[in-house]
Design an enzyme around this catalytic site. Structure first.
Site, short mmCIF file in Angstrom:
data_model
loop_
_atom_site.label_atom_id
_atom_site.label_comp_id
_atom_site.label_asym_id
_atom_site.label_seq_id
_atom_site.Cartn_x
_atom_site.Cartn_y
_atom_site.Cartn_z
N ILE A 1 0.83 -1.22 0.00
CA ILE A 1 0.00 0.00 0.00
C ILE A 1 0.86 1.26 0.00
CG2 ILE A 1 -1.94 -1.11 1.20
CD1 ILE A 1 -1.09 0.59 3.69
N ASP A 2 2.17 1.11 0.31
CA ASP A 2 3.01 2.31 0.46
C ASP A 2 3.36 2.97 -0.87
OD1 ASP A 2 2.99 1.45 3.08
OD2 ASP A 2 4.91 0.42 2.91
N ARG B 1 -12.89 22.67 14.07
CA ARG B 1 -11.77 21.95 14.67
C ARG B 1 -10.60 21.84 13.72
NH1 ARG B 1 -15.11 17.26 17.72
NH2 ARG B 1 -15.30 18.35 19.71
N GLY C 1 2.63 4.28 5.39
CA GLY C 1 3.52 4.49 4.26
C GLY C 1 4.98 4.28 4.60
N ARG D 1 -5.16 -0.86 5.28
CA ARG D 1 -4.80 -2.10 4.57
C ARG D 1 -6.03 -2.94 4.23
NH1 ARG D 1 0.43 -3.23 4.40
NH2 ARG D 1 1.81 -2.33 5.96
N ASN E 1 -15.21 8.62 -23.50
CA ASN E 1 -15.34 8.48 -24.96
C ASN E 1 -14.77 9.66 -25.73
OD1 ASN E 1 -17.25 10.32 -24.07
ND2 ASN E 1 -18.77 9.75 -25.59
N MET F 1 -26.88 6.67 -11.14
CA MET F 1 -26.01 6.57 -9.96
C MET F 1 -24.55 6.51 -10.40
SD MET F 1 -26.82 2.64 -8.94
CE MET F 1 -25.51 2.26 -7.83
N GLN F 2 -24.31 6.17 -11.68
CA GLN F 2 -22.93 6.09 -12.17
C GLN F 2 -22.29 7.47 -12.34
OE1 GLN F 2 -22.83 2.83 -15.49
NE2 GLN F 2 -24.94 3.28 -15.03
#
Length: 751
Positions: free
Chosen positions: A136-137, A172, A180, A272, A504, A634-635
């Site tokens: 994931i890093d 805040r 990472g 993760r 497209n 919704m796409q």
């Protein structure tokens, strides 16, 4: 990782290889026994949507010793395995390379001690290794994205979006710590994607006296009525003396100096977990298939390689060159050569950092240059997630370049009605995470309003135009440039940035919004598959958007593990429909008793979603039943994905820099006059680079009737989906990655 495991197993079986799982990483290889198991096609069903890895992973001390590797070699020989596909980080891959180099010596030793026959040494003389980077890093040099990075960004952004609403209510300051290790990629990209006030990363430590600068910036933002401050800290963050900067230290500073209500959130292992994103599934599936091809083509003389991604191209790179470069980054940071570390991280990292530096820090009016140019920004076409991030980036970049930025509401129609007003730096704050189009967008083309638009250009003295939109934006620019002979007002630099879920637009491999739509489709398909696996023997037919462009249906099919995706670009007939029904009937006899069929909305005017649903229902009687789902709008909606935020931000900033260059170039005798073809461009992503292409030159590459490009890169990936769904088809490998070298690497591996 599971998408990669699935792709390797299925591609291996497709080419006729015997496939094995090694459970629990190198530990399983050393322990042998039930940890090394032959697998079938069905073993990897239903794992695409699962996070983590189904075959387990473990750190292994034993494999670091020669005795451990000797035992591992013995266990592999027992099963006749001489090809290894390793998915892991730089440690796992370095271990694999050492294992390969020692292989022959290990076999000799096993033969001498009588553990294996002398013949076995000859028979299994070479071990081939190919690596895929799962981390994931995103800290591995040579690849743009490692498997898992995009999903981790999804987790981070979900949290940041949620925190933003609570921080808005309470005024805040939030300090977020992300993972990472020694690489700041996750922190940097999430800071870009949410417009954070400050980011601490190991490769770019803050200058001496940063504490004061940070406090000044936070109080300035509060003074501008910004209700929340977000500070992102990478877990490996350091100052220029290589001393760690922790999230607690930053919090204490803000509380003691400014007295703000400050909270720390450490995201930890949330990053993760969760479901892999569409990007990660497609990336891992492509890499898995290419890894098998690389193993098939490997010879004793080719160096161990990693399959990786550059732009949207699959490439193969010598493993040890990548490892060497990755280690060089750490050395540069240890020696406090931070500029060098950023360069070694690669072009993509450097671009991210430069864009962040420019867009996050507002200079005072006195510091800004004055160009005396007015630049207008607008959205055209249907809404696409990420449009707002693109507008924010364009507005801020324009202000940095000294222009007066004008926002046009509601597309060309709003333009003609004079819905144009100046937009400030602060006005676009918080836009990156917003879906839809805040400026408002319309599909209307400019042809019928040319005179009114020219009048507005004149009265607002607009010297350049940035259009963010889909196919209508492209047609609009063609119409405006054609009208230059009649209206001199249109003789100004104009550029478009592609933003449409359909992907497209000619001249670009990707458009803003398509990644978010793909994630929506993938997410919905996951839920539908769960429903289907509960009821057993059920086939779902799902209709996706995209106009005539099959990108969403094809890539959605690849990432959701569909059995077939019908698209306009690949004509199909009743015989093919029949073959697909038969294929599903066979599948129902196995343990995987569900089917998923995607259909692009305009793939065929007669074979409608209803027709295909009725055909499958009739032909599948007694074997399976059918349900249909039309995904619809919704796409287009929802919060933009990290990819779309990041892509929109970077591509728009680049478009404004091009506009500034063109304005300086075409300014003569007190006015801007640009009427050449190269002053009306489309900025698109082409394989590995962002390119400005004159819209006039893109005409030949466009099918205007169906509103799609004549050639589309993703069609090459269609066979992958079919192979992974067990169709026996031929696969063109002419395009599979050739071994390249890592740019800037000064060790060359022998090949």
């Amino acid at each position: 990782m599971n998408a990669a495991v699935r792709a390797v197993v299925r591609m291996g079986i497709y080419v006729g290889a015997k496939m094995y799982f090694v459970y629990e990483g190198y530990q399983g290889m050393v322990d042998g026994g039930n940890n090394i198991v032959e697998v079938t096609w069905e073993c990897v069903s239903s794992i695409l949507q699962v996070g983590g890895t189904v075959i387990g992973s473990a750190r292994c001390q034993a494999f670091r010793t020669r005795e451990g590797r000797l035992q591992a070699a013995y266990n592999l020989i027992q099963k006749g395995i001489t090809n290894l596909c390793v998915i892991g980080g730089d440690g796992s891959l370095t271990g694999a390379n050492l294992f390969r180099e020692e292989w022959n010596g290990l076999l000799e030793e096993l033969a001498q001690t009588g553990k294996i026959e002398k013949e076995a040494v000859k028979k299994y003389a070479y071990l081939n290794i190919v690596g895929m980077v799962g981390s994931i890093d995103n800290d591995f040099c040579g690849t743009d994205m490692t498997i898992g990075t995009d999903s981790a960004l999804h987790r981070i952004i979900e949290v940041v979006d949620a925190i933003m609403t609570t921080a808005q209510s309470h005024q805040r300051t939030f300090v977020l710590e992300v993972m990472g290790r020694h690489c700041g990629y996750l922190a940097l990209v999430s800071a870009l994607a949410c417009g954070a006030d400050w980011v601490f990363i190991p490769e770019y430590p803050p200058e001496e006296g940063w504490e004061k600068q940070l406090c000044v910036k936070l109080s300035e933002n509060r003074a501008r009525k910004k209700r929340l401050n977000i500070i992102i800290v990478a877990e490996g963050a350091i100052d220029i003396h290589n001393k760690p900067i922790s999230s607690e230290k930053v919090k204490d500073l803000v509380v003691s100096q400014l007295g703000y209500d400050t909270r720390v959130t450490i995201l930890g292992h949330v990053q993760r977990g969760g479901t892999p994103s569409a990007f990660d599934r497609i990336l891992a599936s492509r890499m898995g298939v290419d890894a098998v091809l690389a193993l098939l083509e490997a010879t004793p003389n080719t160096p161990a390689c990693v399959v990786s991604l550059s732009g949207n191209q699959s490439v193969r790179l010598p493993l040890m060159e990548c490892v060497h470069m990755t280690q060089e980054v750490q050395k540069a940071m240890d020696n406090r050569q931070f500029d060098e570390a950023v360069k070694l991280r690669g072009r993509s990292f450097e671009n991210n950092l430069n864009t962040y530096k420019m867009l996050s820090q507002k200079k005072s009016d006195a510091e800004l240059p004055k160009s005396n140019f007015n630049v207008a920004v607008m959205n055209v076409g249907a809404p696409a997630a990420g449009m707002n991030a693109a507008v924010r980036s364009a507005v801020r970049m324009g202000i940095i370049e000294g222009h007066k930025m004008l926002a046009v509401s509601n597309g060309f129609e709003g333009f003609s009605k004079g819905q144009i007003k100046e937009i400030s730096w602060g006005a676009v704050g918080g836009w990156t995470g917003q879906g839809g189009s805040i400026l408002g967008t319309k599909r209307t083309l400019p042809a019928k309003y040319l005179e009114k638009i020219a009048e507005q250009m004149r009265s607002h003295n607009i010297n350049a135009l940035l259009v963010i939109g889909g196919f209508e934006a492209y047609l609009g620019l063609l119409e405006l440039s054609a009208a230059r002979e009649k209206y001199e007002e249109f003789c100004v630099p104009m550029v478009m940035v592609p933003a449409t879920v359909s992907n497209n637009v000619p001249g670009s491999d990707f458009s803003i919004g398509a990644d978010t739509a793909l994630n929506t489709i993938t997410d919905t398909c996951d839920r539908i598959k769960l429903s289907a696996s509960g009821t057993k023997r059920r086939v779902f037919i799902i209709e996706t958007m995209g106009g005539y462009c099959g990108y969403l249906a094809s890539m959605g099919g690849l990432s959701a593990g569909a059995d077939v995706a019908y698209i306009f670009e690949e004509q199909f007939d009743i015989r093919e429909l029949q073959a697909n029904v038969e294929h599903l009937t066979e599948k129902m006899k196995t343990s995987i008793q569900r089917g998923l069929v995607l259909r692009n909305e305009n793939c065929n005017e007669n074979y409608t979603t209803d027709f295909i649903y009725q055909l499958y229902s009739e032909e599948g009687k007694g074997v399976f039943d059918c349900r249909k789902n039309v995904l619809g709008h919704m796409q287009q909606g929802g919060a933009p994905s990290p990819f779309d935020r990041n892509f929109g931000t970077k591509i728009s900033a680049k478009a404004i820099q091009w506009i500034s260059h063109k304005l300086r170039e075409s300014y003569r005798k007190g006015k801007v006059f640009a009427n050449t073809d190269d002053s009306v461009c489309l900025l698109g992503m082409r394989t590995r680079t962002l390119l400005f292409q004159p819209v006039a030159e893109l005409k030949d590459q466009t099918d205007f009737v169906h509103r799609i490009p004549k050639e589309q890169w993703w069609l090459k990936l269609r066979p992958l989906m079919k192979i992974l769904a067990k169709y026996k088809i031929s696969y063109d490998i002419s395009d599979s990655g050739q071994l390249e070298h890592v740019p800037g690497c000064n060790i060359q591996t022998s090949s």
